[in-house]
Design a protein around this motif. Structure first.
Motif, PDB file in Angstrom:
ATOM      1  N   VAL A  28       0.818  -1.212   0.000  1.00 55.78           N
ATOM      2  CA  VAL A  28       0.000   0.000   0.000  1.00 55.78           C
ATOM      3  C   VAL A  28       0.851   1.261   0.000  1.00 55.78           C
ATOM      4  CG1 VAL A  28      -1.991  -1.099   1.078  1.00 55.78           C
ATOM      5  CG2 VAL A  28      -0.216  -0.076   2.528  1.00 55.78           C
ATOM      6  N   ARG A  29       2.138   1.150   0.367  1.00 55.60           N
ATOM      7  CA  ARG A  29       2.978   2.345   0.334  1.00 55.60           C
ATOM      8  C   ARG A  29       3.254   2.795  -1.104  1.00 55.60           C
ATOM      9  NH1 ARG A  29       4.388   3.591   5.370  1.00 55.60           N
ATOM     10  NH2 ARG A  29       4.417   1.935   6.950  1.00 55.60           N
ATOM     11  N   ALA A  30       2.945   1.930  -2.073  1.00 54.30           N
ATOM     12  CA  ALA A  30       3.077   2.314  -3.481  1.00 54.30           C
ATOM     13  C   ALA A  30       1.833   3.028  -4.006  1.00 54.30           C
ATOM     14  CB  ALA A  30       3.360   1.079  -4.333  1.00 54.30           C
ATOM     15  N   ASN A  31       0.840   3.239  -3.139  1.00 55.05           N
ATOM     16  CA  ASN A  31      -0.379   3.925  -3.569  1.00 55.05           C
ATOM     17  C   ASN A  31      -0.074   5.318  -4.108  1.00 55.05           C
ATOM     18  OD1 ASN A  31      -1.728   1.708  -2.645  1.00 55.05           O
ATOM     19  ND2 ASN A  31      -2.947   2.767  -1.106  1.00 55.05           N
ATOM     20  N   THR A  32      -0.897   5.755  -5.058  1.00 54.87           N
ATOM     21  CA  THR A  32      -0.705   7.073  -5.661  1.00 54.87           C
ATOM     22  C   THR A  32      -1.855   8.031  -5.383  1.00 54.87           C
ATOM     23  OG1 THR A  32      -1.691   6.326  -7.750  1.00 54.87           O
ATOM     24  CG2 THR A  32       0.695   6.106  -7.528  1.00 54.87           C
ATOM     25  N   THR A  33      -2.918   7.573  -4.752  1.00 54.54           N
ATOM     26  CA  THR A  33      -4.040   8.450  -4.424  1.00 54.54           C
ATOM     27  C   THR A  33      -3.560   9.590  -3.525  1.00 54.54           C
ATOM     28  OG1 THR A  33      -5.638   6.664  -4.639  1.00 54.54           O
ATOM     29  CG2 THR A  33      -6.310   8.574  -3.335  1.00 54.54           C
ATOM     30  N   ARG A  34      -3.978  10.804  -3.856  1.00 53.86           N
ATOM     31  CA  ARG A  34      -3.519  11.995  -3.148  1.00 53.86           C
ATOM     32  C   ARG A  34      -4.660  12.628  -2.352  1.00 53.86           C
ATOM     33  NH1 ARG A  34       1.896  11.819  -2.707  1.00 53.86           N
ATOM     34  NH2 ARG A  34       2.640  10.708  -4.568  1.00 53.86           N
ATOM     35  N   ALA A  35      -4.307  13.169  -1.187  1.00 53.84           N
ATOM     36  CA  ALA A  35      -5.264  13.855  -0.323  1.00 53.84           C
ATOM     37  C   ALA A  35      -4.780  15.284  -0.090  1.00 53.84           C
ATOM     38  CB  ALA A  35      -5.388  13.118   1.002  1.00 53.84           C
TER      39      ALA A  35
ATOM     40  N   ASP B 205     -11.915  23.806   5.228  1.00 54.41           N
ATOM     41  CA  ASP B 205     -12.885  23.443   6.267  1.00 54.41           C
ATOM     42  C   ASP B 205     -12.425  22.286   7.147  1.00 54.41           C
ATOM     43  OD1 ASP B 205     -13.051  21.363   4.499  1.00 54.41           O
ATOM     44  OD2 ASP B 205     -15.208  21.562   4.097  1.00 54.41           O
ATOM     45  N   GLY B 206     -11.176  21.835   6.991  1.00 55.18           N
ATOM     46  CA  GLY B 206     -10.649  20.748   7.806  1.00 55.18           C
ATOM     47  C   GLY B 206     -10.784  19.382   7.175  1.00 55.18           C
ATOM     48  N   THR B 207     -11.531  19.282   6.085  1.00 53.42           N
ATOM     49  CA  THR B 207     -11.627  18.027   5.351  1.00 53.42           C
ATOM     50  C   THR B 207     -10.475  17.932   4.361  1.00 53.42           C
ATOM     51  OG1 THR B 207     -13.044  18.972   3.622  1.00 53.42           O
ATOM     52  CG2 THR B 207     -14.142  18.057   5.571  1.00 53.42           C
ATOM     53  N   TYR B 208     -10.446  16.841   3.610  1.00 60.30           N
ATOM     54  CA  TYR B 208      -9.452  16.645   2.552  1.00 60.30           C
ATOM     55  C   TYR B 208     -10.192  16.309   1.259  1.00 60.30           C
ATOM     56  CZ  TYR B 208      -5.690  16.338   6.058  1.00 60.30           C
ATOM     57  OH  TYR B 208      -4.793  16.597   7.073  1.00 60.30           O
ATOM     58  N   ARG B 209      -9.505  16.509   0.131  1.00 55.40           N
ATOM     59  CA  ARG B 209     -10.061  16.119  -1.164  1.00 55.40           C
ATOM     60  C   ARG B 209      -9.165  15.032  -1.745  1.00 55.40           C
ATOM     61  NH1 ARG B 209     -13.155  18.753   1.059  1.00 55.40           N
ATOM     62  NH2 ARG B 209     -14.487  20.447   0.297  1.00 55.40           N
ATOM     63  N   LEU B 210      -9.786  13.892  -2.070  1.00 57.12           N
ATOM     64  CA  LEU B 210      -9.045  12.721  -2.544  1.00 57.12           C
ATOM     65  C   LEU B 210      -9.186  12.575  -4.049  1.00 57.12           C
ATOM     66  CD1 LEU B 210      -8.970  12.175   0.469  1.00 57.12           C
ATOM     67  CD2 LEU B 210      -9.613   9.795   0.030  1.00 57.12           C
ATOM     68  N   VAL B 211      -8.062  12.308  -4.704  1.00 56.98           N
ATOM     69  CA  VAL B 211      -8.028  12.038  -6.139  1.00 56.98           C
ATOM     70  C   VAL B 211      -7.186  10.784  -6.359  1.00 56.98           C
ATOM     71  CG1 VAL B 211      -7.316  12.854  -8.408  1.00 56.98           C
ATOM     72  CG2 VAL B 211      -8.275  14.475  -6.748  1.00 56.98           C
TER      73      VAL B 211
END
Length: 542
Positions: free
Chosen positions: A187-194, A199-205
């Motif tokens: 999972v350390r090879a994951n590329t999804t970015r946050a 507002d304290g939330t994050y946006r995931l792509v």
């Protein structure tokens, strides 16, 4: 002429209490959950009904369908299920298989839940969202504010299906979304970015390659935040009622587990809440992984029990060459061998559930034992299930190869638990990692096994040999599977010697430890007391 008189066919295996199993009920009491026997038996009687078994068949023959858009072209990302799926889910949730230990954390609560999860084995697929919901709570507690809002709904005994804002629903289900196509278990090879929002939330792509149960209400997922790989809570529906942009790209066409939806998901600027500190995502979500690993063991043990009881029932009612199969020496050897493997798995999974229960309540010694024993057992018991399922199927001959027998479905399910939450190599290497970094786990593991010291010479010899093999560090990674196998067998033998039926324990030690066995089931040595072993595996109808 009437050429179609039906004779020598086996009656349906219905109308029995699936929980009427000595190894299960004895372990339930031994591990502190005897108080749960009435509910376990209630669930066992339901699992033995023709109606419940029909739900399992229909849910698998009518797999879920992905509806990405409505008729007007609006994105809806819905998964449509057969009504049988919802019947299965309703039973599982109302009996607390998804979260009862969190709502009622009395002594033995996790053991009671394990026994019910084991007993309700009419379909493996719907166990996935049930298992993940159970496992999500410990990880979610790394964010106390989120846990305070979501945990009561995740533990509530109500099945509330449908896409609505989570905190407006009566109850919730949770999923897990970690795997990506380029990394798999890495999972350390994951590329999804946050990306943090104001507002304290994050946006995931990003794109997740394998998200089981995409119809759940919330998911725990991993993504790279500015501080490193981090765990997040992602809802399907946002608080204002709009869909969070989790795009269900397709459902996986799987070997088995067909009643359950598994999907590829794209996060298209999806809103998420952080769970735990940035950069500590693996450490946070490992709490969830360990719980689902326990369910992998429980599920494999349940599958073995289903296989051997079906085989024994068939053999008790089918004649060949003038005698019932169950009375023929070689078939008796096979059935007894299957039963021994099943009982060893059942006793072990209950011991692990007991360790989980005591660990949750702060027992450090049990926490250390569970850390190693769970990884060892996950490797071995899940690895044994496919061979066990194949042999159980073969006991039915050609009838077992036909879909209507249910055995092909059991066989297709059997490889999953060995793959889920870390395949064989991952599990074996995890054992080596635990032994190297947490030496107290090794001490706790052998303390448990040594409780049976002196009770069986074959076990004593196997433990001595095992301890010696651990001293050779030069080739230990190459030998990891063999080491973990021997650790699992020693643990199972110690539990059977202390708690199992004497005939089962004796036959297990004679074959699994002493070397007097072949590579196939049905190679128990002459002189083994098979009668009580087979009797314990034969379901009692009526």
């Amino acid at each position: 002429m009437d050429t179609h008189e039906v004779v020598n066919q086996v009656p349906p295996l219905t109308g029995h209490d699936v929980a009427d199993e000595p190894a299960l009920l004895d372990g339930l009491a031994r591990e502190g959950a005897g108080w749960a026997e009435p509910e376990v038996r209630e669930l066992g009687r339901l699992a033995g009904t023709e109606e419940a078994q029909e739900w399992g068949r229909l849910a698998n023959e009518n797999p879920p369908i992905l509806r990405t858009h409505d008729r007007y072209g609006h994105r809806i990302d819905e998964v449509e299920f057969h009504p049988a799926w919802h019947e299965l889910m309703t039973v599982a949730v109302t009996h607390g298989l998804h979260g009862s230990p969190w709502a009622d954390p009395r002594e033995g609560a996790h053991v009671a839940r394990a026994a019910k999860f084991y007993t309700w084995r009419v379909d493996a697929g719907h166990g996935c969202p049930i298992s993940m919901t159970y496992a999500a709570v410990p990880a979610l507690r790394q964010a106390p504010d989120l846990a305070a809002q979501y945990e009561p709904l995740l533990a509530k005994r109500e099945y509330d299906y449908g896409l609505r804002a989570p905190l407006t629903k009566n109850a919730l289900l949770a999923g897990m979304s970690m795997t990506e196509k380029q990394g798999g278990s890495d999972v350390r090879a994951n590329t999804t970015r946050a990306t943090p929002a104001a507002d304290g939330t994050y946006r995931l792509v990003g794109h997740k390659w394998f998200t089981s149960a995409p119809m759940c209400d919330v998911f725990l997922t991993l993504a790279h935040a500015p501080g490193g790989l981090t765990c997040f809570l992602v809802p399907r529906v946002l608080p204002d009622g709009t869909l969070n942009p989790l795009r269900l790209m397709r459902l996986k066409d799987k070997l088995g587990n067909r009643s359950n939806a598994s999907s590829e998901v794209e996060y298209a600027d999806a809103v998420a809440w952080r769970v735990g500190d940035e950069g500590r995502g693996v450490r946070t979500i490992i709490e969830m992984v360990n719980m689902t690993r326990l369910d992998c063991v429980i599920g494999a043990a349940a599958g073995m029990r289903h296989g051997v009881t079906t085989a024994a029932h068939h053999a008790a009612h089918r004649k060949a060459f003038g005698r019932y199969l169950i009375d023929q020496p070689l078939m008796r050897n096979v059935l007894a061998d299957l039963a021994i493997e099943s009982e060893a798995a059942t006793v072990t999974m209950l011991r692990l559930a007991g360790a989980t229960d005591r660990s949750v309540r702060g027992d450090a010694a049990e926490t250390a034992f569970k850390r190693l024993a769970l990884a060892v057992s996950k490797y071995w018991i899940c690895k044994r299930w496919p061979a066990h399922a194949a042999e159980s199927l073969e006991c039915l001959g050609g009838n077992g190869y036909v879909e209507e027998s249910g055995m092909p479905r059991l066989f297709r399910e059997s490889p999953l638990n060995s793959i889920w939450e870390g395949s064989g190599n991952v599990a074996a290497l995890d054992v080596l990692r635990a032994m190297a970094k947490e030496p107290q786990t090794v001490e706790a593991f052998f303390t448990e096994i040594d409780r049976a010291a002196g009770a069986d010479a074959r076990l004593d010899a196997a433990v001595r040999e095992l301890k010696t093999s651990l001293g050779d560090l030069e080739t230990i990674e190459l030998r990891a599977r063999r080491i973990v196998e021997r650790m699992a067998l020693a643990l199972q033998a110690s539990l059977l010697v202390r708690h199992g039926h004497p005939a089962v324990a004796d036959a297990f030690c004679a074959t699994r430890l002493a070397g007097d066995w072949g590579t196939a089931f049905g190679t128990l040595p002459p002189g083994a007391d098979l009668a009580p072993i087979i009797e314990r595996a034969t379901p009692k109808l009526g």
